[in-house]
Scaffold this motif. Structure first.
Motif, PDB file in Angstrom:
ATOM      1  N   GLN A  44      -2.517  -9.360  -2.638  1.00 47.67           N
ATOM      2  CA  GLN A  44      -3.344  -9.056  -1.343  1.00 47.67           C
ATOM      3  C   GLN A  44      -2.640  -7.692  -0.666  1.00 47.67           C
ATOM      4  OE1 GLN A  44      -6.087 -10.389  -0.667  1.00 47.67           O
ATOM      5  NE2 GLN A  44      -6.025 -11.739  -2.436  1.00 47.67           N
ATOM      6  N   LYS A  48      -4.561  -4.112  -0.373  1.00 49.42           N
ATOM      7  CA  LYS A  48      -4.629  -3.555   0.978  1.00 49.42           C
ATOM      8  C   LYS A  48      -4.168  -1.892   1.198  1.00 49.42           C
ATOM      9  CE  LYS A  48      -4.293  -4.946   5.781  1.00 49.42           C
ATOM     10  NZ  LYS A  48      -3.831  -5.873   6.550  1.00 49.42           N
ATOM     11  N   PRO A  51      -6.799   0.676  -1.523  1.00 46.78           N
ATOM     12  CA  PRO A  51      -8.307   0.295  -1.198  1.00 46.78           C
ATOM     13  C   PRO A  51      -9.400   0.928  -2.352  1.00 46.78           C
ATOM     14  CG  PRO A  51      -7.687   1.597   0.402  1.00 46.78           C
ATOM     15  CD  PRO A  51      -6.445   1.507  -0.192  1.00 46.78           C
ATOM     16  N   LYS A 267      -1.797 -10.611   6.692  1.00 43.06           N
ATOM     17  CA  LYS A 267      -3.234 -10.296   6.841  1.00 43.06           C
ATOM     18  C   LYS A 267      -3.480  -9.332   8.110  1.00 43.06           C
ATOM     19  CE  LYS A 267      -5.139 -14.196   6.671  1.00 43.06           C
ATOM     20  NZ  LYS A 267      -6.278 -15.145   6.490  1.00 43.06           N
TER      21      LYS A 267
END
Length: 286
Positions: A44, A48, A51, A267
């Motif tokens: 993840q 990020k 991208p 996140k």
């Protein structure tokens, strides 16, 4: 072309190369990391910070040594990159200069969690009615760093000695609720928690390096854990556990595992602190 679902062989050492080949059609880069237990988190994070790069699978190898070994035989393929924790390698001058290996600039991936805005957001997720100003008034990242440095610097210095002189001791586990005194000024780890551990380090150092003075070695080691270096050199898992506990003390927080807390916090992070890693990998691979 086969589907992604059909490209999922069971993980094994023997099957790793097969996985890499099968996923090559879905990945612009083949990225290897150390820890299989952090695969989802790393994936993840990498999605990020990259991208625009097609990335559907990364490959944990089960430790730094296997990653470095694999990197050395993969130098002819610039689409294979290897990411490892810094740990204490820079302090101990143990970093290996391999052009396809990219060291984090902090002890571990957890050390990149500590963004004020991300912490505000995770508190608001738990308490939607709490005001942003109230969170910022109660929790300031600068105060946390100062507290963490005071509480964990000496302990981390002992961890450094264990690594530096290969003393064969395990790092001491700390439970903030049980082992820390938050009423003292400044906050500190309770002496009855760490004194026996420090004595073990002293004894093992005397066995391994009888000519070295324990007090001198600790004093030299502590230089690497001043407040300005806290988020860089203190092991990230200790910082995370301390942060999680302090937020629970300040705000209404549902009990959750450290892994869940880390994942949720990441996140909300912008991860600008990983821009150097991003730029270095892009410069090498593209």
């Amino acid at each position: 072309m086969i589907s992604k679902a059909d490209s999922l062989p069971k993980r094994s050492k023997q099957g790793l190369q097969g996985q890499v080949i099968l996923w090559a059609q879905f990945n612009d880069l083949t990225i290897y990391i150390e820890d299989e237990f952090q695969e989802n988190l790393y994936f993840q994070i990498l999605k990020k910070i990259f991208p625009t790069i097609r990335l559907e699978k990364i490959f944990p190898l089960g430790g730094k040594k296997p990653v470095l070994k694999k990197a050395k035989v993969s130098l002819t393929n610039k689409k294979k990159v290897f990411i490892v924790d810094k740990d204490f390698d820079e302090i101990l001058d143990n970093k290996e200069a391999i052009q396809n290996v990219f060291y984090l600039e902090r002890y571990s991936i957890e050390n990149y969690l500590f963004e004020q805005d991300a912490i505000v957001e995770i508190v608001k997720e738990e308490n939607p009615q709490v005001k942003t100003k109230e969170i910022r008034d109660k929790f300031k990242i600068t105060n946390f760093v100062a507290d963490a440095s005071h509480m964990l610097a000496e302990l981390s210095a002992h961890f450094l000695l264990i690594n530096k002189f290969e003393l064969g001791l395990k790092f001491l586990n700390i439970d903030p609720n049980r082992d820390c005194d938050f009423k003292s000024t400044p906050k500190q780890i309770k002496s009855n928690t760490v004194n026996d551990f420090y004595e073990k380090v002293k004894i093992e150092l005397a066995k391994k390096k009888p000519r070295l003075k324990y007090s001198t070695q600790i004093r030299l080691a502590k230089r690497h854990f001043k407040p300005s270096k806290s988020l860089i050199n203190i092991p990230g898992k200790y910082l995370v556990n301390l942060l999680k506990f302090m937020l629970r003390k300040l705000f209404t927080f549902v009990q959750c595992s450290s892994d869940s807390f880390i994942y949720r916090l990441f996140k909300n992070c912008n991860l600008n602190s990983l821009s150097s890693l991003k730029n270095s990998i892009e410069l090498y691979a593209f």
